[in-house]
Design an enzyme around this catalytic site. Structure first.
Site, PDB file in Angstrom:
ATOM      1  N   SER A  35     -44.790 -31.462  41.273  1.00 21.78           N
ATOM      2  CA  SER A  35     -44.335 -31.828  42.611  1.00 21.78           C
ATOM      3  C   SER A  35     -42.886 -31.481  42.879  1.00 21.78           C
ATOM      4  O   SER A  35     -42.412 -31.666  44.001  1.00 21.78           O
ATOM      5  CB  SER A  35     -44.551 -33.326  42.833  1.00 21.78           C
ATOM      6  OG  SER A  35     -45.935 -33.584  42.930  1.00 21.78           O
ATOM      7  N   GLU A  42       0.774  -1.229   0.000  1.00 19.68           N
ATOM      8  CA  GLU A  42       0.000   0.000   0.000  1.00 19.68           C
ATOM      9  C   GLU A  42       0.813   1.290   0.000  1.00 19.68           C
ATOM     10  O   GLU A  42       0.354   2.310  -0.502  1.00 19.68           O
ATOM     11  CB  GLU A  42      -0.938   0.002   1.226  1.00 19.68           C
ATOM     12  CG  GLU A  42      -2.000  -1.071   1.197  1.00 19.68           C
ATOM     13  CD  GLU A  42      -3.002  -0.871   0.082  1.00 19.68           C
ATOM     14  OE1 GLU A  42      -3.534   0.247  -0.056  1.00 19.68           O
ATOM     15  OE2 GLU A  42      -3.232  -1.829  -0.677  1.00 19.68           O
TER      16      GLU A  42
END
Length: 791
Positions: free
Chosen positions: A452, A83
């Protein structure tokens, strides 16, 4: 001539004035380059299990921010070669680079290609962070000016740090660290030279150099960068040439985490994180350590899926999910339906023939074979046996090549939660059969009747209000006014039979409804409601007797956490999933442990170590908690959860099944872990006759605990230091000091459980409360359903 001069000067003046106006308009909103000094791009929050395993990420832009000194030099050099060769030499704009780009643009323009901007890395930072991608001359002018200002206010290293963390590199990757994980499944430090060069190729256009769709172009661009690195002296020519010969191999898709068994858990953590941090969760770069134990989480997923599939298989083959008559092209139709992502070995297949042996062919070309004989019997016993052309899911046999097992996705669902009862850490959470099919978390979002499994809180309330393990309550028919005028409510036991006067323990072990209702009447429902709230079972509950049998609603997560109080000495812990959160700078912003320890950070001076108080509020007497624990051990040893005794460990727990068999529960525990299991249909339809907590939930608990308890030391539940022990009906019971029964005469043998151990002197002891009728003998013939009852 004078007139012409005036006109020329006027035009020049007008042009200058226009240019000044344009410049003023162009730069009136110029960003301040100094803002970059404190700029930090949106960063992913990473979520880790207790042992450091990465289990998920939350982000809009998947980015992992690292400082410049953490980026390998080889990565930096690759991007400089690709770059900006002169990055460390120019002042923000590279005139020579711009000239080269303009020369190339003449050629690009003639061929209709995209023009190159000749932007330096500094200019790209200005564009990406401050300006945007608008392709105009004005933006380029701003970019150049800002680049110069950035260079004046920041170091080169800081500029590179921003660039390498900010840049879009495709594959859901922002920044080089995320790209390294997404493309190669590696941390940045483990990338080789060729992989570094490939990442540097991507800023020019990730789609142009896609590693699969445009592999040849990607390799060519990578190799060009390797050559540039050699020319610039970043690597030797030999190193570059060796890297050029390397193939470009990437992951088939970006993977946020390699651990995939915690989807329900990770999503629940995300929701709680959003509630705490809001939108910052997706961009703040938090480090989040959770309570998850990956080994237990995997065991939980496997156990729940297996249990739901076993239920589904008991209820028969429902038929093929599709049909393809055509011989050519059926594969595309078959592959359009995918199996649950958690069942990675399942394959879509087509039935080639159904006469005699059932032959199938995989849609993905993986092979063909025949179904196992047991699966053939199973499908032919249904109303929808297989026929040629049917589309099904199969799984290749692990032991017999050419054989396949027939698979179908269960319609039933469920949840499993595992919690450390001492700290409140949620060790595992599975909210359904498959997150890929339904992300509704039944562990935290499904409000269901617990049946229960709620009864231990009724018995705990009784023990807190004058009852003792020696107390006896009548198990017999009872009729009470109903909810509406003229109605009568007559609760019954599952087996319809009654056993007379029994101690509390037997009422809980056998889950006797009429006995529990009488106990609730004696204690008073307001006290039971208060206990349920303090334990965290519910937020609200009507004080009606039906609630004592579990007619209220709660979630598996709340129920499991509430049971922790029985194990840890009566304290309500904070059940949590997130242990610690740190911000991007490593500063703690959340800690689940809020206990104070003023001396913990002090240097050792020879004094006694600091004593940190136990976490959680005391909601019941420690002796009460231990009494319930021993009774729930009896549920496993002699009651409805007898199957769990096969674990060969100290285990307690309680089954639960609601009316019409709509929900099946088991909440069980060892001294170090509490596990809640729920099974039920999402639309609350019946599971089927006799599909109880003992049948559906207990086997899932056993499968999970076999892994959870493996290679762990065996130790018993911890009694409180002040507990007193005595015998009642032949069983050693725990009492609060002063409530233990006095010895009875030797001939008082009524109520002794058949086969129950006797105390050392050979004489059972224990007395019923004053004024209570004499205990009745238990029936001579025990119904076998004692161990498989509904409640």
């Amino acid at each position: 001539m004078a007139t012409v001069g005036v006109v020329v000067l006027s035009v020049i003046a007008l042009a200058g004035f226009s240019l000044a106006i344009y410049a003023a308009w162009l730069f009136h909103d110029m960003p301040d380059a100094a803002d970059l000094a404190d700029y930090r791009p949106p960063t992913a929050t990473r979520v880790y299990a207790w042992d450091g395993t990465l289990i998920g990420e939350y982000s809009k832009e998947r980015r992992i921010f690292v400082s410049y000194d953490q980026i390998p030099t080889q990565v930096v050099n690759a991007f400089l070669a690709a770059e900006d060769h002169n990055f460390f030499k120019h002042g923000g704009v590279d005139p020579m680079g711009l000239l080269r780009a303009m020369t190339k643009d003449v050629v690009n323009a003639s061929h209709g290609k995209r023009l190159e901007g000749g932007s330096t890395i500094t200019q790209q930072v200005a564009k990406n962070v401050l300006l945007g991608n608008e392709a105009t001359i004005g933006r380029k002018m701003k970019e150049a000016i800002l680049a110069n200002r950035i260079e004046e206010s920041m170091s080169k290293q800081h500029i590179l740090e921003l660039y390498l963390n900010e840049i879009w590199l495709g594959y859901h990757s922002y920044g080089v660290v995320a790209a390294a994980y997404n493309y190669f499944g590696k941390p940045l430090s483990e990338l080789d030279l060729a992989q570094c060069a490939y990442l540097a190729a991507l800023p020019k256009g990730p789609d142009n150099y896609h590693p699969v769709r445009n592999k040849a172009k990607a390799i060519a661009r990578r190799n060009f960068i390797l050559g540039e690195m050699a020319d610039l002296g970043f690597v030797t020519r030999a190193q570059a040439e060796a890297a050029m010969k390397e193939d470009l191999v990437v992951q088939s898709a970006p993977i946020r985490a390699k651990y995939h068994d915690a989807d329900y858990f990770v999503e629940e953590v995300r929701e709680r994180g959003v509630a705490t941090f809001g939108k910052k969760l997706d961009e703040g770069g938090y480090y989040m350590r959770t309570t998850l134990d990956p080994k237990l989480q995997t065991a939980a997923r496997v156990a729940l899926m297996k249990g739901l599939e076993n239920y589904d298989r008991r209820h028969g083959w429902r038929g093929a999910w599709g049909h393809a008559e055509v011989e050519d092209g059926w594969q595309k139709q078959a592959l359009a339906s995918t199996p649950p992502s958690e069942r990675r070995a399942w394959r879509a297949a087509r039935v080639e023939s159904a006469e005699g042996a059932v032959r199938v062919e995989q849609a993905d070309g993986g092979g063909r074979g025949v179904l196992e004989s047991a699966d053939v019997v199973w499908e032919r016993a249904s109303a929808k046996p297989l026929k040629k052309g049917d589309l099904v899911f199969v799984e290749p046999s692990a032991t017999s090549p050419g054989l396949y097992n027939l698979r179908q996705v269960p319609l039933v669902n469920g949840a499993l939660v595992a919690i450390d009862p001492w700290s409140g850490r949620t060790l595992a959470m599975v909210g359904g059969y498959s997150f890929s099919l339904s992300n509704f978390n039944r562990a935290t979002q499904a409000n269901r009747q617990p049946g229960s499994s709620f009864k231990p809180f009724v018995y705990a309330t009784a023990l807190e209000n004058g009852y003792t393990p020696a107390s006896q309550v009548l198990d017999g028919p009872i009729s009470l006014p109903g909810a509406k005028a003229g109605e009568v409510w007559s609760p019954e036991n599952f087996e319809k039979g009654y056993r007379g006067m029994l101690p509390l323990r037997r009422g809980l072990e056998l889950s006797l409804n009429t006995m529990t209702v009488r106990l609730a009447m004696g204690v008073g429902m307001p006290k039971i409601v208060d206990m349920a709230k303090r334990a965290g079972v519910v937020n609200q509950m009507d004080p009606v007797l039906a609630m004592a049998l579990g007619a209220g609603e709660t979630t598996p997560f709340k129920m499991t956490a509430a049971y922790s109080a029985f194990v840890n000495g009566g304290r309500r812990i904070n059940p949590h999933l997130i242990e610690v959160v740190e911000d991007a700078q490593g500063k703690p912003v959340l800690n689940a442990d809020q206990r104070e320890c003023p001396r913990c950070q002090a240097a050792f001076n020879g004094d006694e170590s600091p004593r940190v108080p136990p976490a959680g509020d005391q909601i019941m007497d420690p002796v009460t908690a231990y009494q319930i624990t021993t009774m729930l051990q009896g549920v496993v040893q002699r009651g409805t959860a007898y199957q769990a005794s096969s674990l060969g460990r100290p285990i307690g727990g309680k089954t639960g099944t609601t009316n019409d068999f709509r929900s099946a529960w088991f909440v069980g525990f060892s001294p170090d872990i509490v596990v809640g299991v729920f099974v039920g249909f999402d639309d609350n339809r019946s599971l089927g006759n006799n599909e109880t907590g003992a049948v559906d939930a207990v086997p899932i608990f056993i499968d999970f605990m076999q892994t959870a308890l493996k290679d762990t030391p065996v130790h018993d539940f911890r009694p409180p230091p002040n507990v007193k022990f005595s015998y009642a009906t032949g069983i050693r019971e725990a009492y609060r000091p002063g409530t233990e029964p006095k010895p009875r005469p030797v001939d008082a043998l009524e109520g002794v459980l058949p086969g129950a151990p006797l105390p050392p002197n050979g004489q059972p002891v224990g007395a019923a409360p004053a004024g209570a009728p004499p205990p009745q003998k238990p029936p001579q013939k025990k119904p076998p359903a004692d161990l498989t009852g509904l409640y």
